[in-house]
Motif scaffolding. Structure first.
Motif, PDB file in Angstrom:
ATOM      1  N   VAL A 135     -84.002  49.859  41.351  1.00  0.00           N
ATOM      2  CA  VAL A 135     -82.689  50.797  40.660  1.00  0.00           C
ATOM      3  C   VAL A 135     -81.608  48.887  40.681  1.00  0.00           C
ATOM      4  O   VAL A 135     -80.732  49.396  40.334  1.00  0.00           O
ATOM      5  N   GLY A 136     -82.330  47.440  40.673  1.00  0.00           N
ATOM      6  CA  GLY A 136     -81.913  47.106  40.437  1.00  0.00           C
ATOM      7  C   GLY A 136     -80.981  45.694  41.609  1.00  0.00           C
ATOM      8  O   GLY A 136     -80.047  44.972  41.897  1.00  0.00           O
ATOM      9  N   SER A 137     -80.940  46.486  43.033  1.00  0.00           N
ATOM     10  CA  SER A 137     -81.102  45.605  43.999  1.00  0.00           C
ATOM     11  C   SER A 137     -81.744  45.065  44.206  1.00  0.00           C
ATOM     12  O   SER A 137     -82.513  45.135  45.283  1.00  0.00           O
ATOM     13  N   GLY A 138     -81.995  43.389  43.480  1.00  0.00           N
ATOM     14  CA  GLY A 138     -82.849  42.597  44.079  1.00  0.00           C
ATOM     15  C   GLY A 138     -82.389  41.694  45.124  1.00  0.00           C
ATOM     16  O   GLY A 138     -83.208  42.197  46.029  1.00  0.00           O
ATOM     17  N   PRO A 139     -81.686  41.136  45.425  1.00  0.00           N
ATOM     18  CA  PRO A 139     -81.580  40.457  47.116  1.00  0.00           C
ATOM     19  C   PRO A 139     -81.603  40.759  47.906  1.00  0.00           C
ATOM     20  O   PRO A 139     -82.337  41.133  49.317  1.00  0.00           O
ATOM     21  N   GLU A 140     -80.787  42.266  47.923  1.00  0.00           N
ATOM     22  CA  GLU A 140     -80.679  43.175  49.495  1.00  0.00           C
ATOM     23  C   GLU A 140     -81.986  43.904  49.531  1.00  0.00           C
ATOM     24  O   GLU A 140     -82.251  44.682  50.529  1.00  0.00           O
ATOM     25  N   ALA A 141     -82.608  43.923  48.332  1.00  0.00           N
ATOM     26  CA  ALA A 141     -84.580  45.116  48.526  1.00  0.00           C
ATOM     27  C   ALA A 141     -84.863  43.982  48.842  1.00  0.00           C
ATOM     28  O   ALA A 141     -86.002  44.616  49.891  1.00  0.00           O
TER      29      ALA A 141
END
Length: 508
Positions: free
Chosen positions: A181-187
């Motif tokens: 869903v586009g939350s790269g670093p936080e993922a």
């Protein structure tokens, strides 16, 4: 009178067969678990690398660098005392729990409060949310420190394996879901925290009766004397491992940092496979050998040879086949990491050998030596990294690491090891000589046999097959000696020889 940690007394000598069995069982579980997780992580990153960009990975790299450095001192080094088989764990464990929980909280809270400021100082304010999430992981170090050390002390790597396996799925699911869903670093950050919670909870439930925090003043000072130099050494070690990320993040782009991070992660595969075994077994095993009056130098030499048999072929393969490996597993957008990976593969094998020597030094109780080693290495790396980056970019950073570990860190380790165990340089070189030469020979032959193949997948598979056949044939006897059946046969012959020797000295 100087206070010391309480030791076990009136302990019967440990039978070598019992120790060998525990070590073998622990090593097999640790190796199996590590390989399982490594393969799982490779498969996971093969998917994630096609979703996230090098920039996303670079932003997370800055956040996880902060986390890694802070975690290295989260429990002040005192948990390692529990893994020492020569100490009375029932006496020291409550104080260790108190110190670990208190120190990890004292570090986690300011990390969360000042996350945005920390990220801005590192060169990317976008890393702030990920830093704040990873602060949760720092706070969790304290409650899980004693259960993890107790499992290590008892060689219960089977529990660690199942804890890792069970936590892998929800952690990976969190990463895939948030990254999609586009939350790269936080993922990446949330996946680490979720995995840590599940793994730590499983280990805590399996370690036995809970150890409640209490402070015994008579062991507090000796624990800190033992642990603080170790924590300082761990801190400097992690700074050494992560300073390049900080320099690259500020001197180059976060996209280049992401490419470098991937290359460094792959180069550390030998450490990922062998490192958990070393960290889980060497400290308690060497402490038992010392307690029972065994030959520590011989045990270390055998350990170095065993590590070399596994680490050298892995490093040689990564060096020779970096390009087809990256194209096959991670995709074309990561191909820029190939030359960096070839260089860092050398660093990876030197690092894993240093990890073995460091654990031996910890087992001898000379934790201050590790602090000296890291201070010397950091003093050399701080000017070397910016110079290397300014001259050669991310490849220059890789070269700087190799120069420092080869010219500073390894020689100091060898000198300290000789002082601690009597194991000299000649015996160490003899232990690694054959594995290193045969690994280079096998990798070179495999590359020459496959360089003309256009398909990256075919080149990678054939290269691995050819290299494994050549290396296995050149080291057949040494590899066979490591198998359980051969080990049992050697142990049986040793017992027979010992019995005959006693009979010859005591005739009826």
């Amino acid at each position: 009178m100087r206070e010391s940690l309480p030791r076990l007394v009136d302990t019967a000598p440990t039978e070598s067969a019992v120790l060998a069995s525990a070590l073998k069982r622990g090593a097999l579980w640790s190796a199996g678990g590590t390989i399982f997780l490594r393969l799982g992580n490779i498969a996971l990153m093969a998917v994630i690398a096609r979703i996230v960009s090098p920039r996303d990975l670079g932003i997370f790299t800055l956040a996880v660098t902060v986390h890694t450095i802070v975690v290295s001192i989260a429990e002040l080094g005192v948990a390692s005392a529990i893994a020492r088989s020569d100490l009375d764990v029932s006496r020291i464990a409550p104080t260790v729990a108190t110190v670990a929980i208190g120190s990890s909280l004292l570090l986690a809270v300011p990390m969360a409060i000042f996350a945005n400021d920390i990220a801005w100082a590192l060169g990317s304010a976008e890393a702030g949310p990920a830093v704040r999430i990873l602060a949760i992981g720092v706070a969790l170090i304290g409650p899980f420190a004693v259960p993890g050390a107790l499992l290590q002390r008892d060689f219960r790597q089977n529990v660690v394996f199942w804890a890792s396996a069970i936590s892998f799925l929800p952690g990976s699911g969190t990463l895939l879901l948030l990254a999609s869903v586009g939350s790269g670093p936080e993922a990446f950050a949330w996946s680490r925290v979720v995995g840590q919670v599940i793994m730590g909870g499983f280990m805590m439930a399996s370690a036995g009766a809970p150890v409640w925090p209490r402070v015994h003043l008579d062991v507090l000072r000796p624990l800190l004397v033992f642990g603080l130099p170790l924590a300082g050494a761990n801190l400097l070690s992690q700074i050494l491992l992560n300073t390049d990320y900080l320099f690259i993040g500020r001197m180059l782009s976060v996209g280049e940092l992401g490419v470098y991070f991937l290359a460094f992660s792959i180069a550390m595969w030998p450490t990922a496979v062998i490192g958990s075994i070393l960290n889980g077994l060497v400290l308690p095993a060497i402490s038992v050998v010392r307690r029972d009056g065994g030959d520590v130098a011989a045990a270390v030499a055998k350990g170095v040879r065993t590590v070399g048999l596994v680490a050298f072929p892995m490093a040689a393969f990564l060096c020779a086949f970096s390009s087809p490996l990256l194209l096959t597993i991670y995709g074309p957008k990561w191909h820029a990491a190939a030359p960096v990976l070839s260089t860092l593969a050398v660093y990876g094998v030197l690092f894993v050998l240093g990890l073995l020597l460091a654990n031996v030094i910890i087992a001898t109780g000379r934790t201050g030596v590790l602090l000296v080693v890291q201070v010397c290495a950091l003093a050399a790396l701080m000017p070397a990294l910016p110079l290397g980056i300014s001259v050669g970019g991310i490849e220059g950073a890789a070269v700087a690491h190799i120069v420092v570990i080869g010219a500073v860190t390894t020689p100091v380790y060898v000198f300290a090891l000789r002082r601690s165990t009597g194991l000299g340089l000649r015996r160490l070189l003899h232990a690694v000589g054959r594995p290193s030469v045969t690994a280079l020979t096998a990798a070179a032959a495999a590359w020459l046999a496959t360089w003309w193949i256009e398909s990256a997948v075919l080149q990678l598979v054939l290269g691995a097959l050819i290299g494994a056949i050549i290396y296995g044939s050149l080291n057949h006897l040494a590899i066979t000696a490591l198998t359980p059946a051969k080990a049992r046969s050697l142990l049986k012959l040793k017992r027979v020889a010992s019995r005959r020797h006693k009979e010859s000295r005591n005739p009826v």
